[in-house]
Write a protein that holds these residues in place. Sequence first.
Motif, PDB file in Angstrom:
ATOM      1  N   ALA A  81       0.855  -1.185   0.000  1.00 34.24           N
ATOM      2  CA  ALA A  81       0.000   0.000   0.000  1.00 34.24           C
ATOM      3  C   ALA A  81       0.893   1.237   0.000  1.00 34.24           C
ATOM      4  N   ASN A  82       0.332   2.401  -0.304  1.00 31.73           N
ATOM      5  CA  ASN A  82       1.112   3.646  -0.292  1.00 31.73           C
ATOM      6  C   ASN A  82       1.757   3.858   1.070  1.00 31.73           C
ATOM      7  N   GLY A  83       3.047   4.120   1.084  1.00 27.42           N
ATOM      8  CA  GLY A  83       3.769   4.400   2.313  1.00 27.42           C
ATOM      9  C   GLY A  83       4.195   3.169   3.094  1.00 27.42           C
ATOM     10  N   ASP A  84       3.828   1.979   2.636  1.00 29.29           N
ATOM     11  CA  ASP A  84       4.191   0.754   3.347  1.00 29.29           C
ATOM     12  C   ASP A  84       5.551   0.254   2.864  1.00 29.29           C
ATOM     13  N   GLU A  85       6.208  -0.542   3.709  1.00 38.20           N
ATOM     14  CA  GLU A  85       7.512  -1.106   3.391  1.00 38.20           C
ATOM     15  C   GLU A  85       7.589  -2.523   3.948  1.00 38.20           C
ATOM     16  N   LEU A  86       8.417  -3.353   3.336  1.00 43.33           N
ATOM     17  CA  LEU A  86       8.673  -4.686   3.864  1.00 43.33           C
ATOM     18  C   LEU A  86       9.544  -4.545   5.108  1.00 43.33           C
ATOM     19  N   THR A  87       9.155  -5.209   6.188  1.00 37.49           N
ATOM     20  CA  THR A  87       9.953  -5.150   7.410  1.00 37.49           C
ATOM     21  C   THR A  87      10.671  -6.463   7.694  1.00 37.49           C
ATOM     22  N   ALA A  88      10.144  -7.591   7.186  1.00 36.58           N
ATOM     23  CA  ALA A  88      10.788  -8.881   7.427  1.00 36.58           C
ATOM     24  C   ALA A  88      10.299  -9.913   6.431  1.00 36.58           C
ATOM     25  N   MET A  89      11.135 -10.914   6.213  1.00 37.81           N
ATOM     26  CA  MET A  89      10.773 -12.091   5.440  1.00 37.81           C
ATOM     27  C   MET A  89      11.221 -13.288   6.267  1.00 37.81           C
ATOM     28  N   LEU A  90      10.288 -14.172   6.583  1.00 38.61           N
ATOM     29  CA  LEU A  90      10.587 -15.316   7.439  1.00 38.61           C
ATOM     30  C   LEU A  90      10.327 -16.618   6.698  1.00 38.61           C
ATOM     31  N   ARG A  91      11.207 -17.591   6.863  1.00 42.45           N
ATOM     32  CA  ARG A  91      10.979 -18.926   6.317  1.00 42.45           C
ATOM     33  C   ARG A  91      10.017 -19.651   7.258  1.00 42.45           C
ATOM     34  N   VAL A  92       9.003 -20.292   6.716  1.00 38.73           N
ATOM     35  CA  VAL A  92       8.031 -21.038   7.511  1.00 38.73           C
ATOM     36  C   VAL A  92       8.720 -22.282   8.074  1.00 38.73           C
ATOM     37  N   VAL A  93       8.706 -22.400   9.404  1.00 34.90           N
ATOM     38  CA  VAL A  93       9.333 -23.525  10.087  1.00 34.90           C
ATOM     39  C   VAL A  93       8.250 -24.258  10.885  1.00 34.90           C
TER      40      VAL A  93
END
Length: 174
Positions: A81-93
Amino acid sequence: LMGTLRGVVKKVATSDFVNAKTRGIIAIKLDEGDRLVSACLTTGKDEVVLITRQGQALRMTEEDVRVMGRASRGVTGIKLANGDELTAMLRVVPDERMLVLSEYGFGKRVDFDNFSPHGRATHGQMIYNPEDRTGELVGAITVGEQHEVVVITSQGKTLKFAADTVSVQGKGAK
């Protein structure tokens, strides 16, 4: 698998880094103003969850991202969305949970199973509802019941706690 601030993901074979020099080699081509946020070592068949500052989470299979060369940009992982950023990417464990933390110190653990896999370049589902009191999400990690977590503030204060002291909540809870 790599994820950038602007929601771009890229998969590169580890064999492309065999000849890495001490001064480093290019791993990803970044757009102006973008930066690398997360990198996960995966098997090629794993699932990952992309989590944004404004509380969206997209669970996707890494098979949706083709292997690319080191100098390429990548593809859209999550639609922001406007103004949003990725903060993390996690591998599903399996048997572990996501621990999400907000900028004003609020946190919760959330089961990976609360999120069904979707295709890349979609908005995902709500994992957190930021408010003035809680702030946006600033971090997320994968934790097991036995893990301990160390949190460091921007002023350098540290807090250590057992992961199981943070309550497990649903994706809509604060």
